[in-house]
Design a protein around this motif. Structure first.
Motif, PDB file in Angstrom:
ATOM      1  N   GLU A 142      -2.128   2.937   1.250  1.00  0.00           N
ATOM      2  CA  GLU A 142      -2.466   2.078   2.392  1.00  0.00           C
ATOM      3  C   GLU A 142      -2.276   0.585   2.121  1.00  0.00           C
ATOM      4  O   GLU A 142      -2.273  -0.226   3.047  1.00  0.00           O
ATOM      5  N   TYR A 143      -2.090   0.196   0.854  1.00  0.00           N
ATOM      6  CA  TYR A 143      -1.919  -1.222   0.543  1.00  0.00           C
ATOM      7  C   TYR A 143      -0.460  -1.660   0.462  1.00  0.00           C
ATOM      8  O   TYR A 143      -0.172  -2.834   0.230  1.00  0.00           O
TER       9      TYR A 143
ATOM     10  N   TYR B 274      -1.007 -15.551  -2.685  1.00  0.00           N
ATOM     11  CA  TYR B 274      -1.714 -14.268  -2.697  1.00  0.00           C
ATOM     12  C   TYR B 274      -1.100 -13.394  -1.618  1.00  0.00           C
ATOM     13  O   TYR B 274      -0.999 -13.808  -0.450  1.00  0.00           O
ATOM     14  N   ILE B 275      -0.662 -12.188  -1.989  1.00  0.00           N
ATOM     15  CA  ILE B 275       0.001 -11.283  -1.046  1.00  0.00           C
ATOM     16  C   ILE B 275      -0.841 -10.032  -0.860  1.00  0.00           C
ATOM     17  O   ILE B 275      -1.290  -9.422  -1.833  1.00  0.00           O
ATOM     18  N   SER B 276      -1.052  -9.644   0.391  1.00  0.00           N
ATOM     19  CA  SER B 276      -1.799  -8.418   0.686  1.00  0.00           C
ATOM     20  C   SER B 276      -1.285  -7.836   1.990  1.00  0.00           C
ATOM     21  O   SER B 276      -1.359  -8.486   3.034  1.00  0.00           O
ATOM     22  N   MET B 277      -0.777  -6.591   1.931  1.00  0.00           N
ATOM     23  CA  MET B 277      -0.140  -5.988   3.088  1.00  0.00           C
ATOM     24  C   MET B 277      -0.744  -4.643   3.501  1.00  0.00           C
ATOM     25  O   MET B 277      -0.018  -3.680   3.781  1.00  0.00           O
ATOM     26  N   PRO B 278      -2.057  -4.499   3.568  1.00  0.00           N
ATOM     27  CA  PRO B 278      -2.630  -3.202   3.947  1.00  0.00           C
ATOM     28  C   PRO B 278      -2.368  -2.868   5.408  1.00  0.00           C
ATOM     29  O   PRO B 278      -2.075  -3.751   6.224  1.00  0.00           O
TER      30      PRO B 278
ATOM     31  N   THR C 208      -1.569  -9.320   6.027  1.00  0.00           N
ATOM     32  CA  THR C 208      -1.244  -8.548   7.219  1.00  0.00           C
ATOM     33  C   THR C 208      -1.905  -9.133   8.461  1.00  0.00           C
ATOM     34  O   THR C 208      -3.045  -9.582   8.431  1.00  0.00           O
ATOM     35  N   ASN C 209      -1.160  -9.050   9.567  1.00  0.00           N
ATOM     36  CA  ASN C 209      -1.642  -9.556  10.852  1.00  0.00           C
ATOM     37  C   ASN C 209      -2.609  -8.544  11.484  1.00  0.00           C
ATOM     38  O   ASN C 209      -2.272  -7.865  12.454  1.00  0.00           O
ATOM     39  N   LEU C 210      -3.791  -8.451  10.918  1.00  0.00           N
ATOM     40  CA  LEU C 210      -4.824  -7.519  11.373  1.00  0.00           C
ATOM     41  C   LEU C 210      -6.059  -8.287  11.831  1.00  0.00           C
ATOM     42  O   LEU C 210      -6.303  -9.404  11.361  1.00  0.00           O
ATOM     43  N   PRO C 211      -6.850  -7.702  12.736  1.00  0.00           N
ATOM     44  CA  PRO C 211      -8.038  -8.402  13.227  1.00  0.00           C
ATOM     45  C   PRO C 211      -8.966  -8.901  12.119  1.00  0.00           C
ATOM     46  O   PRO C 211      -9.502 -10.004  12.204  1.00  0.00           O
TER      47      PRO C 211
ATOM     48  N   SER D 244       2.568  -5.422   8.773  1.00  0.00           N
ATOM     49  CA  SER D 244       2.399  -4.787   7.467  1.00  0.00           C
ATOM     50  C   SER D 244       3.705  -4.335   6.818  1.00  0.00           C
ATOM     51  O   SER D 244       3.872  -4.476   5.615  1.00  0.00           O
ATOM     52  N   GLU D 245       4.643  -3.784   7.568  1.00  0.00           N
ATOM     53  CA  GLU D 245       5.793  -3.154   6.936  1.00  0.00           C
ATOM     54  C   GLU D 245       7.111  -3.842   7.268  1.00  0.00           C
ATOM     55  O   GLU D 245       8.165  -3.208   7.241  1.00  0.00           O
TER      56      GLU D 245
END
Length: 353
Positions: free
Chosen positions: A182-183, A250-254, A276-279, A296-297
């Motif tokens: 998921e990450y 810092y990179i995080s793409m869950p 990631t563009n998440l709420p 995310s992808e």
């Protein structure tokens, strides 16, 4: 005077749980005993976990009598929250760990989880929303918002100290999420492979362990970036701030996100976030002001935004300073955990009056 006692229901190996319990001991002088389910909630084992859950009621009742707890707290608003609601201990505090805690949405158990979450919400005396995105879910589900405390646990700012790395001559990026599907670490590696083809110098540090470690190492070789990527494996807590302080991105793409302590840690240490563009992230990050939000992808987009962030050093300089200030004001572990501990004492005192 005897210490107040708390029964904690949750997975004690998780960093979030450790932070929560340690904060209550440090700032509330609580004595804590723990209990957790032994079956992980993955794949077929979810059915086994449900069976274990159904047998846990009597065990928790037994612990309750022996420990004589003054309060019960539960990690998650479904499994552990439901058990807390049935325990017979009051007051009850439950914490929503994800955006909804109702995951995965296509699960056959989804309707059941929704029912037990609703029951836990009704029985709880206090409901933790570690961030605004969680409170929104609660409001949409008609939770009594007077019981909701919207505040993150925070991070230790004496531990995660600020370091200015904006003048570095190359990209020094870091990923600190568990090596789980998921990450989307594969997406991150493929984005950096694009940078390699463009002859853009970089160092990528991937911190942590997980089931994908060997696959990701193999992928980095296939992409021809193995000499640019360091897999640290599991590290001690003392080493994490040092690695963050040496990084500038810092990179995080869950694919899903609640409230990320990893993001706060990176912001505190001076890393510019690309997430990631998440709420959950949009609660803290404003696009191209104090970080970058992307899908995310989207591999090419991620590569382009990494380059944009590095080249726009003035924006990064302002952003990392603002981010440190934001974390100090909103995610200070010492301040936030003291507020939470004080609230628990207040609830216990009201119950005993």
């Amino acid at each position: 005077m005897q210490k107040k006692r708390i029964l904690f229901l949750g997975e004690t190996y998780r960093a979030d749980a450790i932070t929560w319990m340690n904060g209550l001991k440090e700032f509330g002088d609580f004595e804590i005993v723990t209990w957790e389910l032994h079956t992980r909630s993955t794949g077929v084992s979810r059915i086994k976990r449900l069976a274990e859950l159904s047998k846990s009621f009597l065990t928790i009742r037994s612990i309750t009598k022996k420990f004589n707890a003054d309060m019960i707290i539960a990690e998650r608003t479904t499994s552990y929250g439901f058990l807390a609601a049935l325990s017979g201990i009051r007051p009850i505090a439950i914490a929503q760990q994800g955006i909804t805690d109702l995951w995965p949405q296509n699960s056959l158990l989804y309707p059941f989880k929704k029912i037990i979450q609703s029951y836990a919400f009704k029985k709880a005396d206090l409901i933790h929303a570690w961030g605004p995105v969680m409170a929104t879910h609660m409001q949409n589900n008609h939770v009594n918002m007077s019981k909701v405390m919207v505040i993150p646990k925070g991070i230790n700012l004496n531990f995660f100290e600020y370091q200015d790395n904006c003048n570095e001559s190359i990209i020094k990026a870091i990923v600190t999420r568990s090596l789980l599907p998921e990450y989307k670490h594969d997406v991150i590696l493929k984005a950096f492979a694009i940078l390699k083809k463009q002859n853009i110098p970089f160092e990528l540090t991937i911190v942590g362990d997980g089931i994908l470690l060997s696959k990701l190492k193999k992928l980095s070789k296939e992409l021809g970036i193995e000499n640019n990527v360091t897999f640290t494996g599991r590290i001690s807590n003392n080493d994490l701030p040092k690695l963050l302080q040496k990084s500038n991105l810092y990179i995080s793409m869950p694919t899903t996100e609640g409230v990320s302590a990893s993001l706060f840690e990176a912001m505190a240490c001076g890393c510019f976030p690309v997430v990631t563009n998440l709420p959950g992230n949009k609660s803290w990050i404003i696009q191209k002001k104090n970080g970058i939000l992307i899908e995310s992808e989207n591999i090419e987009k991620l590569a382009n935004e990494i380059v944009w962030a590095f080249e726009n050093s003035e924006i990064r300089k302002n952003a990392v300073l603002e981010n440190r200030k934001f974390v100090e004001e909103n995610a200070n572990y010492a301040i936030n955990m003291k507020k939470i501990a004080d609230k628990y004492h207040e609830l216990i005192n009201l119950r005993s009056d």
